[in-house]
Structures are given as C-alpha cells and as structure tokens.
Design an enzyme around this catalytic site. Structure first.
Site, PDB file in Angstrom:
ATOM      1  N   HIS A 260      67.502  58.393  48.291  1.00 38.43           N
ATOM      2  CA  HIS A 260      66.544  58.248  47.194  1.00 38.43           C
ATOM      3  C   HIS A 260      67.116  58.963  45.974  1.00 38.43           C
ATOM      4  O   HIS A 260      67.305  60.183  45.994  1.00 38.43           O
ATOM      5  CB  HIS A 260      65.209  58.850  47.596  1.00 38.43           C
ATOM      6  CG  HIS A 260      64.218  58.903  46.479  1.00 38.43           C
ATOM      7  ND1 HIS A 260      63.652  57.768  45.954  1.00 38.43           N
ATOM      8  CD2 HIS A 260      63.718  59.939  45.773  1.00 38.43           C
ATOM      9  CE1 HIS A 260      62.828  58.106  44.980  1.00 38.43           C
ATOM     10  NE2 HIS A 260      62.852  59.423  44.850  1.00 38.43           N
ATOM     11  N   ASP A 262      66.452  59.739  42.118  1.00 33.37           N
ATOM     12  CA  ASP A 262      65.528  59.689  40.987  1.00 33.37           C
ATOM     13  C   ASP A 262      66.301  59.271  39.744  1.00 33.37           C
ATOM     14  O   ASP A 262      67.280  59.927  39.366  1.00 33.37           O
ATOM     15  CB  ASP A 262      64.871  61.045  40.772  1.00 33.37           C
ATOM     16  CG  ASP A 262      63.833  61.346  41.846  1.00 33.37           C
ATOM     17  OD1 ASP A 262      62.978  60.480  42.095  1.00 33.37           O
ATOM     18  OD2 ASP A 262      63.886  62.434  42.432  1.00 33.37           O
ATOM     19  N   ASP A 372      58.480  57.422  46.955  1.00 29.67           N
ATOM     20  CA  ASP A 372      58.158  58.673  46.263  1.00 29.67           C
ATOM     21  C   ASP A 372      57.243  58.507  45.066  1.00 29.67           C
ATOM     22  O   ASP A 372      57.064  59.435  44.293  1.00 29.67           O
ATOM     23  CB  ASP A 372      59.466  59.349  45.814  1.00 29.67           C
ATOM     24  CG  ASP A 372      59.257  60.770  45.336  1.00 29.67           C
ATOM     25  OD1 ASP A 372      58.364  61.448  45.859  1.00 29.67           O
ATOM     26  OD2 ASP A 372      59.993  61.197  44.435  1.00 29.67           O
TER      27      ASP A 372
END
Length: 999
Positions: A260, A262, A372
C-alpha cells in the site's frame, strides 16, 4: 514433567539474536564509497552517472531533509568466496523498524539499470549467486533523505522543504560486500516461524510442546562458535515439526503480495514517484528469484508515474503482468477518499483507472481495492457494478473506535439496492509480514467461522512502500501446510474472491454506508483543499457540458486531451490522505497551486465555449449549468434571465434589522444573530423560542491520537458562542436582495458575514469570510430548528442517506459527526429545512427538548486547526457560503444544493442556447453531459433518480439521434441495453448512462 518453556524460549531468543542472525552475513569486506550530493530535487540516473563524486566513508553524515545523495560503491569479490551467494549490504543510517518512513535508497548497476530498493527491512543488493570470485562490483545508490515525521512528537517543521532546514539527518552506517550463508538464513526462518507458532499456541496443546522439544534439540546441535558449519544439523532436528500438516479444519489464507503506497502523506507527491519505482523494482527483482510470488498493485496513477519516470522498471512490470504474477487491482485512478468526492468524480476514478489498466495491460479489474480509506459511501456498490467490477476489499473498518463490525465476508448493499461481494481481511492489517501472530489473529478473529473458512492477507511493507520481502516468502513456504497454523497459499485477489464467494452462498447483507467510527475530522481539515475539490468538480461539469454543446453545434472542437488531463489532476488530489486533510504542509502548498491552475484553465475553457455558443450580439445571456431551470433559463441551456417577482427589503427594528421578501421575515438582532425566521406562507416560525440561528461556536479540538484525522466526542463538552461584534450594518436596503453584514473578532481571528435574502427566495444565504489564526480549535455554525426529526438526510454521490438524530444505540451515538455533500435535510411530514453549502462536508445533527417541545439542531463544521502533520493547517483567509432553505422537502434540497455550487454565468450574445438534453421528471437529475471518450462524436448523458423513489421521464434532445444505448461507466454497451428516450424508467437512486449516436 517440569515446565521449562521459559528457559528454552529465552535460550532460543538469545541464540537467534546474538549468534544465528549475525552469522548470515558474517563474512564481509568493506566497499569503497564515494558520494555526490545532488541537492533537494531528484535527478535522473543519467545525471548521476555523469556527476563528479568525492571520497566518503562509513560514519559520514549526509542528507538535509528531502535532499538526495548518490553513493558510488566499488570493490571486488574475494577469490575465496567462489561458489558463494554474495550481496552488498547498505545501511544508510536506518532507524528501525519502519521502512517507507525515513531515508530510502534505489540501487542501480554502473550502466544505470535499476536493481532494487533499499530500506531498513531490505538492505541487500544482489551481486552474484554463485560468484566465480574476483568479480568487479560497481553500484550506484540513490539515497533519499526523507525525514522521519513521528506521531506523538508534536508539530514539526519537517513537513515542507521550505521549513525543514539544512542540517544532515542521517549517518552512513554500513557499506559491505558479504557472503549470504544460505543454510544459516534458512535456519533463521525455521526457528522464527516455530518461535512465532509456539507463541500463538496454548500451552495445553501437545503441538506447542512438540515444537519446543524440537527447537531444544536443534539448539543442542548448533555450535554457537560455528553456526554455518552446524546449521544443517540443527535444521535436521526441525524437519519433522515443520513437515507436520495442518488440521483439516484449519483456516485458509490466500496471501497476496502488496505494498500500500500512499500517493502523498508524510511525503510529497514527487517522493511517491520514487517510492513507486523502488517498490516495483523490489517486487520484480523478487519475482525473478521466486516464481511463487504474486503481487497486487492498485492506483493507475502510480503505474502512470512509473511509465513516465522509470521506463525500465515499467517494462519489467509489464512482463510480469503478462505472466499473471504482477496483478493490477482496484480499477481506480488513486485509492481515493469516498466520503467527499462528488458522484461524477467517484465514477471517473473508476473510469480513468480501469481504462488505464485495460489500455496498458489488457487487464479488466474485477475488484475495487481500498484498504485504507476513511469510510465508504453507500453509493459505491452501484458504481462498482457499473464499472464492470464485482468485488470490494477494505481493511479500515477494523479501526472502528466504538463498535466491532460484525462481518468479514458479506454482501454490501448500496443505497439503490445493488450488492457487491465484500471482504475485510481479518488479519486487521494491509501490511502483514505473514508472522505467526498475524496468521493466528486472522484465524481467531474471522467472524464467519462455521460458515466460511477463507480469508485474504495482503503482505508486504506499505504506506511508504517497500512491498514483500524474501523473508515473508520464507514464512509463506513454511506455513503452507503447518500444524497449528492456518494454511497459507500465495494467490491472486481474483482466486481468493472466486473461492470465497463460492464457499459462502448464504452470506449476510450489510445495507447502507460503511461509516468509519474514527477520523471524523477529515470531513473538515484543510478547508482550502476541500473548497478546491468542490469547485473543480463543478467546473469540470461545466467545461464538459458547454464543450459538448459547442461541439455538437460545430462551433468548437471538443478538448479531449485537456479534459482528460484536468480530470486526472482533480482525481489525484482526491487521494485518501490529500482531500481528507491528513498530509504534510508540502502537499497542501502544492495542492493550492494545482487547484488554482485547474480553476484558471477551466474558467478560460468555459468562457471560450460560452462565447462561441452566445455568438454576436449585445443581449445578456445567462448560462445555467445546473440540472434545474433557474430564473426562466432552462437547465443545461442559456437565455435571458427573467427578473424575480417582488423585492427584498431591510428595515431597522429594536437595535437590529428585519429582512423581508414577502415569503420570509428574518430578524437579525444587535449582536448580528438571527432571532427569528418566519415562514409567511405557512405562518410558521423556524426557530424554537429563545433560540438564535447562524450562531458561530468555538470548541477546543485536541483529539487523543490523530490530530488532523480525528474529532473526539468530548469536544462537545466545552463551547464558546461568538456573540461580540465589531459591526452590524446594512449593505443593501432593498431590491433583488437585501443584505446585512456582520463582523466579529475573536482570539486572533476575525469573521465577516453577509446575510442575504433574495427576492422570491425561501432561503437565507450566508457568505462567510474568516481570517483564521486559531490553534487546535473547531469552528461550527448552528441552526436550531423547530422541527421534530428522528433522522437527517444527507446528500452523498447520486442520492442521499438517512442517519439517526438520536443516540439510542452505540452505532447511532458513534455518528456524532457526519459527512454531507451539497445539502443536509431535516423535517417532519410535510415540512422541513435544508442546509446547503458550497464547500463544507462535516456536519452534526442533534435533538433538543424544552418546555415547548422537541427540536433539531443542524451544525456545519467550518474550520479546524490541527497542528500535526501540518503545523499551520487551515491558517489564513477562507471563504465559504451556506444557506438555510425554509419549508423545504428533499427535492428542494437537491435543487438548492446544485444552485449553491453552479452559479449562472452571464455572457453577451444573441438568442438562446438550447440544452443538448432535457428531462421532464424533477426527480431525475442530469449529472453529466459530454462527448464519448472514444471520439466517435456520440453524446454521453449520465443521470440519476435523486429522491429515493421510482421515476419515469422523457429525455428530449436538441439534436437528431440515430441510436441509443445504455452503457456502463466506461461507455461500453450493457447486455440489456435497450432504452426508450420517451419513457426512461429509473429505480430509486439508479444511475443511468446513455450513449446517444448522432444522425
């Protein structure tokens, strides 16, 4: 038998830490080091290859925050190492344990070929396996001095290159060439997996004791003074317990490699570009050595960056995509927030993401992948299906502050009734390391036990990137079929979803939004960004509408490339740490500039198309991009404005003022507070006795954990009503509108408000300018209303949701701060109120009761002032507008919400501009009018039912239509694509996309 567990376990821990792990790379020689400090901006590798390097050494300090240093590492493999596996070990000064949140590196060969990333959990760079001995080693490492921005450390200046200083942050700690003792490395993972397994097993289980005794025998066989020479014998003692198969009823895990990343958070967008390259290089290098690895990567934007900035790595990715091992997932441009993006923007996230994956890789993503994001809109299931996807995955709901969500695998039903198969990985992380504790938690935590037995575990370092490691793959191999552990199989998301869906046909249904009981402050933080997003969404609507109208009339070309580029700017900034307001200052400095450019370019485009449509002449034409007629101008068309009936006036009264337009009479007292709003037609007072409206209220705002993210419920315990004024004056006494200005000062801030009542309008408009210089405060504005409502209706994408006003249950009470788009409505049967806004998302709605009965208070959250991660968040001047609509039903709320966000534009010209399309049912809203993305010239119309009921409408066009098809969001015909424009039938909240071929 005596219980000697603690003795053996402590022995294991010490031997692993002090003897076995250090022995993996015990044979090492230093490499020669040179350095070139490139400055604050990243440079391409060809510049680094041509640079002049200076001597450097271990122990040297390097890297002002956000700077980049290139290290050249040279040496030669000792002849004595022939036949060994050799790698370079690089420690840039890592401070464990978190990769992606500090300095990072990218290793290249001497010719500029990228090898892999370097981070605290992945410090090795391959040299040879096996080596012949004597090979020359020549490597470049691009070292990024990204600062550690720590939670709990208070405000920091490190979040922007303009304030972070020039002091070096890191010390070069290790640069060696080393032999990797493969047998020792395997022993490390044998012991670690069994150590973690024991920790997860109950001491009453025989399996734990069998493992303990095997570990004890292995430690007896291991010579601490000669670990490499005795590792094989030690491993032989462990073979039996590692080969013991899992129970037939063991939980099944499909492990999917993941990172993941960001797209911005505690680092700027420009650094994410490099994080993506480092991670993709890591993953593809690991795939070359480990054919079992499957890796899922979401966010088309990140792969687009990789294609642009790291083409060699991108080609490696493409190769593994073709092999089915590097798997594009999610089908969105970024992992966006889903609370605040508008309906069309959320649709375009899917359109642009899926189209990129289709065009670049030929991959049709079947899942939406949002581990998320901070809660999930009830409109999303329908959009997932309309984009051609069928599955949904998230992780974040496990962060709920109050209530445990009851399912991990279920059908999620949206506001229109569409259902999508959904999974929350019970491992409760999207950054799993496949540790024994995590696997045991996934099994124990799984809510569907007895009905289903399979869950997904995303494994790999994430948030700041990194991805899977060879250590994680070693754990996966050992837990594939291991007694006492879930059975782990590495696979694709599609393999998981297909199997999980088949094994659980009678799964439960969750209806409505997936509200995250945390991070409620993200509806308000960084208000300028939210205003930029809202304005950008509506400007893009206008630009497409007027460009399509002009193109169909052969007055201008349709700007396909420009609109595509500008949409992607907006979509990028809807990432779930940008739009919610939870990133560092650098991100918002750049976001402000991006939105300003977006506004400038779209305004110029709209103006050019409107002038082309208006033609020559001196008549004043009003262009109405709203989906409802306004002042005599049809929806989506242009024409002369019809003057409003009547007029609005202000009169002085009792040290205050009265605004009156024949429909509403509004009293503003000497404090600038609204003390009465009388509906003259209904003879009904809007405010409870003694209450005041448009009351600005200030709360302390220091949440327990996540400053920019959270609003904790205890903020409500303390409140200051802002009543002091510096001016209460009439700006316009009579005419098309009456205006009273109210100025206030408080703390270090000031606010100026214009209370406006327009002729013929049933609303009080409030234009607000705040020069905000508070810290850790929350500014709200309250409208107490004399209406008994047990629920509110809040606009979301393509519809609205109802939420309880009471707090009967913990689920109700947890929704003390809620998200609404352009409007929020409360009412009784036959009478209600709408509060509309042009840039605000956070709201709260509460019940009150006094001697006169029960009422409802609606409040908007205007501004916050968190100090982490941006210590200057929200400081400065803000402009926003909101309005109270009196005697409003849902249809009025919808209409007024669009009105507040799509003001008319006046252009001189001649005649009128007929709408390209129009509908005759007020419940049906035209959301988008554009030309088809394939450049066929077809007109694409997206509309939806807005009131939550069934609707039948006739769609009329101002151009001849040869054929009509119902399509998905990507403008591809659906199987059941028949459509009759004379009678379009829509279900509650149904979104319908029509493709109209022109004759």
């Amino acid at each position: 038998m005596h219980d000697d567990r603690a003795l053996v376990e402590r022995r294991l821990d010490r031997v692993l830490t002090e003897r076995v792990r250090p022995a993996v790379h015990a044979r090492a020689v230093p490499l020669q080091v040179e350095v070139w400090h490139a400055g604050l901006e990243p440079v391409p590798v060809d510049r680094a290859l041509a640079a002049t390097y200076a001597p450097a050494a271990v122990g040297d300090r390097w890297g002002p925050a956000w700077g980049t240093s290139w290290f050249r590492l040279t040496g030669r493999v000792p002849e004595a190492w022939a036949g060994s596996t050799v790698e370079a070990l690089v420690d840039l000064g890592f401070t464990p344990p978190m990769p992606g949140f500090q300095c990072e590196g990218m290793a290249y060969l001497a010719d500029g070929t990228p090898l892999k990333g370097v981070n605290p959990r992945n410090t090795w760079v391959p040299v040879g396996s096996p080596v012949d001995g004597g090979e020359r080693v020549d490597l470049l490492v691009e070292a990024a001095a990204n600062p550690t921005i720590a939670f709990g450390g208070g405000p920091t200046a490190l979040g922007d290159v303009t304030t972070s200083g020039d002091a070096p942050l890191y010390v070069l700690t290790r640069v060696d060439l080393a032999v990797r003792e493969v047998e020792v490395w395997e022993l490390v993972h044998d012991l670690e997996v069994l150590q973690q397994l024991m920790a997860a097993l109950d001491a009453r289980q025989p399996r734990r004791w069998e493992v303990l005794r095997a570990v004890e025998r292995a430690l007896d066989r291991l010579d601490p003074a000669d670990v490499p020479g005795t590792a094989k014998a030690a491993r032989a003692e462990l073979g039996g317990v590692l080969a013991s198969p899992a129970h037939a009823s063991a939980h099944r895990v499909v492990a999917v490699g993941h990172a993941h990343i960001d797209s911005a958070w505690l680092w700027p967008l420009r650094e994410t570009v490099r994080k993506v390259a480092r991670t993709a290089a890591n993953v593809t290098a690991l795939m070359d050595e480990h054919p079992e690895l499957v890796f899922a990567m979401s966010q088309a934007q990140q792969l687009a960056w990789l294609k642009q900035h790291s083409p060699l790595v991108y080609e490696r990715v493409r190769h593994h995509v073709e092999a089915g091992r590097f798997v594009p997932v999610g089908g969105m441009w970024v992992e966006s927030d889903t609370n605040m993006p508008g309906g069309e923007a959320l649709a375009r996230q899917l359109v642009h993401g899926k189209r990129f994956f289709l065009e670049e890789f030929g991959v049709e993503c079947r899942e939406v992948w949002l581990p998320d994001s901070f809660g999930y809109s009830g409109a999303l299931p329908q959009l997932v299906r309309l984009a051609g996807a069928r599955w949904f995955l998230t992780q974040k709901i496990c962060w709920n502050q109050t209530n445990r969500f009851p399912h991990h695998t279920f059908d999620w039903e949206g506001i229109d009734g569409t259902r999508v198969f959904t999974h929350f990985p019970p491992v409760d992380t999207y950054n799993s390391e496949l540790s024994g504790a995590e696997l045991a938690h996934a099994s124990a935590n799984f809510a569907e036990k007895g009905r289903a037995r399979t869950s997904l575990v995303p494994f790999g370092h994430g948030d700041g990137g990194g991805g899977p490691t060879r250590e994680m793959l070693a754990r996966a191999r050992r837990t594939a079929d291991l007694e006492g552990s879930p059975k782990v199989r590495i696979g694709t998301p599609a393999e998981f979803f297909t199997a999980a869906e088949a094994e659980y046909p009678d799964r439960p249904v969750w209806s409505g939004e997936l509200y995250l009981e945390l991070h409620r402050g993200t509806y308000t933080s960084q208000a300028r960004t939210k205003r930029g997003n809202r304005r950008g969404e509506h400007l893009l609507r206008e630009a497409e509408l007027w460009s399509a109208t002009a193109a169909v009339a052969d007055l201008a070309d349709y700007p396909y490339e420009q609109l595509d580029r500008l949409w992607k700017v907006l979509l990028l900034h809807q990432f779930h740490d940008i739009l919610p307001g939870s990133s560092i200052a650098w991100v918002y400095r750049e976001a402000d500039a991006a939105y300003a450019g977006l506004v400038r370019e779209l305004t110029e485009l709209i103006d050019a198309r409107q002038r082309a449509l208006a033609g020559e002449g001196t008549d004043v034409l009003s262009f109405n991009a709203a989906p409802h007629a306004r002042d005599g101008v049809p929806a989506l068309g242009a024409g002369p404005v019809r003057a409003p009936e009547g007029r609005a006036v202000v009169s002085a009264q009792h040290n205050g003022f009265v605004l009156d337009n024949g429909l509403l009479r509004i009293v503003v007292d000497e404090r600038g507070l609204v003390t009465s709003i009388l509906d003259l037609d209904a003879d009904r007072e809007a405010l409870p006795p003694g209450a005041v409206a448009n009351q600005l209220q200030l709360h302390p705002d220091l949440p327990n954990d996540w400053d920019a993210w959270d609003v904790d419920s205890f903020y409500r315990n303390t409140r200051v009503d802002l009543v002091a004024t510096t001016a209460v004056e009439v700006e316009r006494w009579a005419g098309a509108e009456a205006v009273v200005r109210v100025d206030r000062a408080f703390g270090s801030s000031r606010v100026s408000q214009r209370l406006r009542l327009g002729a013929g309008q049933r609303r009080l408009d409030v234009d607000t300018e705040v020069d905000w210089h508070e810290a850790e405060k929350l500014l709200k504005v309250a409208f107490p209303l004399d209406v008994h409502a047990d629920r509110s209706a809040a606009e979301i994408q393509f519809g609205h949701v109802h939420r309880p006003v009471h707090a009967n249950t913990s689920w109700d009470a947890a929704k003390f701060e809620i998200c609404a788009h352009r409007w929020l409505h409360v009412g009784e049967p036959g009478y209600g109120f709408a509060v509309v806004n042009d840039s605000t998302y956070g709201h709260d709605v509460t019940r009150h009761r006094d001697a006169h009965g029960s009422g409802t208070t609606v409040r908007l959250s205007l501004l916050r002032a968190p100090r982490f991660p941006d210590p200057h968040a929200d400081q400065g001047v803000h402009r926003m507008s909101y309005a109270l609509v009196v005697g409003a039903d849902i249809a009025d709320a919808v209409r007024e919400g669009y009105r507040a966000n799509l003001p008319p534009r006046e252009v001189t010209g001649s005649g009128t501009v007929a709408p390209l399309v129009s509908v005759d049912d007020p419940a049906v809203v035209v959301e988008a009018v554009k030309l088809a993305d394939d450049r066929s010239g077809d007109v694409v119309v997206r509309l939806y039912e807005s009131l939550g009921g069934r609707a039948t409408t006739r769609l009329t066009t101002s151009f001849p239509v040869a054929a009509v098809r119902v399509t998905d969001l990507l403008e591809r015909p659906l199987d059941d694509a028949a459509a009759d424009l004379a009678e379009l039938r829509l279900r509650p909240f149904q979104v319908l996309t029509l493709r109209l071929a022109r004759s």
